[in-house]
Design a protein around this motif. Structure first.
Motif, short mmCIF file in Angstrom:
data_model
loop_
_atom_site.label_atom_id
_atom_site.label_comp_id
_atom_site.label_asym_id
_atom_site.label_seq_id
_atom_site.Cartn_x
_atom_site.Cartn_y
_atom_site.Cartn_z
N ASP A 102 66.98 91.76 88.21
CA ASP A 102 67.68 92.32 87.06
C ASP A 102 66.80 93.30 86.30
O ASP A 102 65.69 93.63 86.72
CB ASP A 102 68.21 91.21 86.15
N GLU A 137 75.46 88.72 86.20
CA GLU A 137 75.93 87.42 85.72
C GLU A 137 74.89 86.75 84.82
O GLU A 137 73.71 86.68 85.14
CB GLU A 137 76.24 86.51 86.91
N GLY A 138 75.37 86.26 83.67
CA GLY A 138 74.49 85.55 82.73
C GLY A 138 73.92 86.42 81.63
O GLY A 138 73.34 85.88 80.67
N GLU A 139 74.06 87.74 81.73
CA GLU A 139 73.52 88.63 80.69
C GLU A 139 74.46 88.69 79.50
O GLU A 139 75.69 88.68 79.64
CB GLU A 139 73.29 90.03 81.24
N MET A 154 79.05 86.65 77.34
CA MET A 154 78.13 86.52 78.48
C MET A 154 78.86 86.97 79.74
O MET A 154 79.98 86.54 79.99
CB MET A 154 77.65 85.07 78.64
N ASP A 156 80.36 87.25 83.23
CA ASP A 156 80.71 86.30 84.30
C ASP A 156 81.85 86.90 85.10
O ASP A 156 82.18 88.08 84.96
CB ASP A 156 81.07 84.93 83.71
#
Length: 220
Positions: A102, A137-139, A154, A156
């Motif tokens: 990332d 994903e997750g940011e 977030m 997803d």
């Protein structure tokens, strides 16, 4: 090319060879330098068996030429839209690693392949995926709602679905960035309202409000 990880086996009558691909190549080279290959058909056939085994293992091409590493170059995507980077590189003999990191250089996902073409296909899929979306994903990300509210979310699979349906959505990397953008949107809205007025009095009011917002005296 380092082919020590590839094992080669070849047999011809009472002759047999077993060793690494590099050992097989060295054996062929040494035998061809001597005279024995010229007068011993069995040794000549035995050498050909080894060469066929090298060909079957993918070390030699169809013309019995050594396949160069340049045929399997490393690949690097650069920084994609999501901030991710995708890489394909050789990791030992005939093992290729495809992975993604990332925007903070944190590991996301990775794969290993013995077949270079499969590795390239996975690399292309990851590059396309991480270039399609603005986040991984997750940011965390921020958006501005219809009532000018700043919303934290977030990323997803639901975010991906929304992005596919509403590709014009504007995203922000931080809350401060979103608040600054909201302030500019409100200022633009007030300027449009001011410009639609014909009387001077409300125009002066709009000007004072816009000036205070720009100075931070009023939170937009």
């Amino acid at each position: 090319m380092n082919n020590n990880g590839i094992q080669i086996k070849a047999e011809h009558k009472l002759l047999a060879f077993e060793g690494t691909a590099n050992q097989a190549i060295n054996f062929i080279d040494k035998m061809q330098e001597g005279d024995c290959a010229e007068y011993c058909n069995d040794i000549t056939d035995f050498m050909f068996s080894i060469e066929r085994s090298l060909q079957d293992a993918g070390v030699y091409d169809e013309h019995f030429n050594l396949i160069d590493d340049e045929d399997t170059p490393d690949l690097y995507s650069g920084v994609l839209r999501s901030g991710a980077e995708v890489m394909l590189r050789q990791n030992g003999d005939y093992i290729w690693t495809v992975d993604a990191r990332d925007r903070n250089d944190e590991y996301i996902i990775g794969y290993e392949y013995c077949d270079y073409d499969q590795a390239v296909r996975k690399y292309n899929k990851l590059e396309e995926y991480y270039h399609k979306y603005p986040f991984v994903e997750g940011e965390l990300y921020w958006t501005i709602g219809s009532r000018y509210d700043v919303v934290e979310s977030m990323w997803d699979f639901c975010s991906e679905e929304h992005h596919d349906e509403c590709s014009h959505q504007v995203y922000y990397n931080s809350e401060d960035q979103a608040l600054e953008a909201r302030k500019n949107i409100i200022i633009d809205f007030l300027i449009d309202e001011k410009n639609s007025c014909s009387a001077q009095y409300p125009i002066n009011i709009y000007n004072r409000i816009i000036d205070k917002i720009k100075k931070g005296e009023i939170v937009a």
